[in-house]
Design an enzyme around this catalytic site. Structure first.
Site, PDB file in Angstrom:
ATOM      1  N   GLY A 228       0.132   8.804  -1.367  1.00  0.00           N
ATOM      2  CA  GLY A 228       0.746   9.919  -2.095  1.00  0.00           C
ATOM      3  C   GLY A 228       1.295   9.479  -3.436  1.00  0.00           C
TER       4      GLY A 228
ATOM      5  CE1 TYR B   9       7.268  17.976   4.547  1.00  0.00           C
ATOM      6  CE2 TYR B   9       9.483  18.781   4.996  1.00  0.00           C
ATOM      7  CZ  TYR B   9       8.644  17.866   4.394  1.00  0.00           C
ATOM      8  OH  TYR B   9       9.157  16.836   3.648  1.00  0.00           O
TER       9      TYR B   9
ATOM     10  N   GLY C 144       5.263  12.681  -7.950  1.00  0.00           N
ATOM     11  CA  GLY C 144       6.488  12.702  -7.151  1.00  0.00           C
ATOM     12  C   GLY C 144       7.026  11.321  -6.780  1.00  0.00           C
ATOM     13  CB  ILE C 145       8.978  10.319  -3.794  1.00  0.00           C
ATOM     14  CG1 ILE C 145      10.040  11.408  -4.003  1.00  0.00           C
ATOM     15  CG2 ILE C 145       9.606   9.053  -3.231  1.00  0.00           C
ATOM     16  CD1 ILE C 145      10.512  12.088  -2.732  1.00  0.00           C
ATOM     17  N   GLY C 146       6.068   9.121  -4.523  1.00  0.00           N
ATOM     18  CA  GLY C 146       5.088   8.044  -4.339  1.00  0.00           C
ATOM     19  C   GLY C 146       4.681   7.411  -5.658  1.00  0.00           C
TER      20      GLY C 146
ATOM     21  CB  SER D 242      11.627  15.555   5.786  1.00  0.00           C
ATOM     22  OG  SER D 242      12.407  16.670   5.409  1.00  0.00           O
TER      23      SER D 242
ATOM     24  CG  LEU E 171      -1.860   1.058   1.540  1.00  0.00           C
ATOM     25  CD1 LEU E 171      -2.800   1.239   0.374  1.00  0.00           C
ATOM     26  CD2 LEU E 171      -2.667   0.699   2.782  1.00  0.00           C
TER      27      LEU E 171
ATOM     28  CB  SER F  98      -1.503  11.687  -7.374  1.00  0.00           C
ATOM     29  OG  SER F  98      -0.954  12.593  -6.436  1.00  0.00           O
TER      30      SER F  98
END
Ligand SMILES: NC(=O)c1ccc[n+]([C@@H]2O[C@H](COP(=O)([O-])OP(=O)(O)OC[C@H]3O[C@@H](n4cnc5c(N)ncnc54)[C@H](OP(=O)(O)O)[C@@H]3O)[C@@H](O)[C@H]2O)c1
Length: 232
Positions: free
Chosen positions: A8, A151, A12-14, A135, A5, A10
């Site tokens: 994120g 963040y 970038g990295i995911g 991060s 699973l 859609s």
């Protein structure tokens, strides 16, 4: 065949992580709020040897029914990659409570909710691994940058949760690790550091995260691992 699973997914990295996994014969459920992004992922994954399903899912308003339906249909879940993230770039004095709430809702509570939802499935598989994407901003002692306090604090909380969970789940056979990423060229990076060119592409990082998710649980547990070649 293992089931994954990825949140994120859609862009970038995911996106790249989900793509790399389904090209390696794994079964992947990819989540995000953006139907178009998920359909781009479906197109990119055409011809892959694994399988890809997508689900529109808002981590701020989790509706777990379809998620559980997929997991039950696939006969379980082996790996959860909490990759989705939200970055608000604002001076501390201008951050509203809504900014803080949104940052923690996506970056911490979203992961908490998913982990609680899928834990019963992970507890009964031999190779369970939870990978939290943190991060360098949330890594103790790292360089810090103005505008990124909400963040970075939410990512620090995610890193700490990783250590706590690894201890609490150690007898259940679930490994829990956090990858503290450095700069990767994505839309999020452009929001945080406009004009900066990252030394790592999203495709390269996606491949690395996919590899770590499949293998890292055998070698690491409760670790916050910096994956960074530059500052930022
Ligand atoms: N890029 C970097 O340099 C860097 C550095 C350190 C750490 N990271 C971490 O790496 C991860 C991926 O970052 P990225 O650079 O690839 O970012 P990105 O391109 O901005 O992608 C972020 C992803 O998170 C999803 N997301 C955000 N809010 C969501 C919500 N409420 N519900 C569901 N999904 C949500 C987005 O999906 P939708 O908007 O489509 O729903 C999108 O797929 C993040 O956790 C980020 O903090 C990135």
């Amino acid at each position: 065949m293992k089931n994954f699973l990825v949140t994120g997914a859609s862009k970038g990295i995911g996106f790249e992580t989900a793509l790399a996994l389904c090209r390696q014969e794994y079964r992947v459920l990819a989540l995000s709020r953006d139907e178009e992004g998920l359909s781009r992922l479906q197109t990119a994954a055409e011809g892959a040897t694994g399988s890809l399903d997508t689900l529109c899912y808002d981590l701020m308003q989790p509706d777990t029914a379809s998620l559980l339906e997929w997991i039950n249909r696939q006969g379980g879940l082996d790996v959860l990659i909490n990759n989705a993230g939200l970055l608000v770039n604002k001076p501390f004095a201008e951050l509203t409570m809504a900014d803080w709430q949104e940052s923690f809702s996506v970056n911490l509570f979203g992961a908490v909710s998913l982990i609680q939802t899928v834990m019963p499935f992970l507890q009964v598989t031999a190779t369970a691994h939870i990978v939290n994407i943190g991060s360098m901003g949330g890594f103790q002692g790292s360089s810090k940058f103005p505008g990124l306090s909400a963040y970075s604090a939410s990512k620090a909380a995610l890193a700490n949760l990783t250590e706590c969970l690894a201890e609490e789940l150690k007898d259940s056979g679930i490994s829990v690790n956090c990858l503290a990423l450095g700069a990767v060229q994505t839309e999020m990076l452009a929001t945080a550091f406009p004009g900066y060119q990252a030394p790592v592409t999203k495709a390269d990082m996606g491949s690395f995260v996919a590899w770590f998710a499949t293998q890292g649980g055998r070698f690491f547990n409760g670790k916050i691992l910096p994956v960074s070649v530059s500052t930022p």
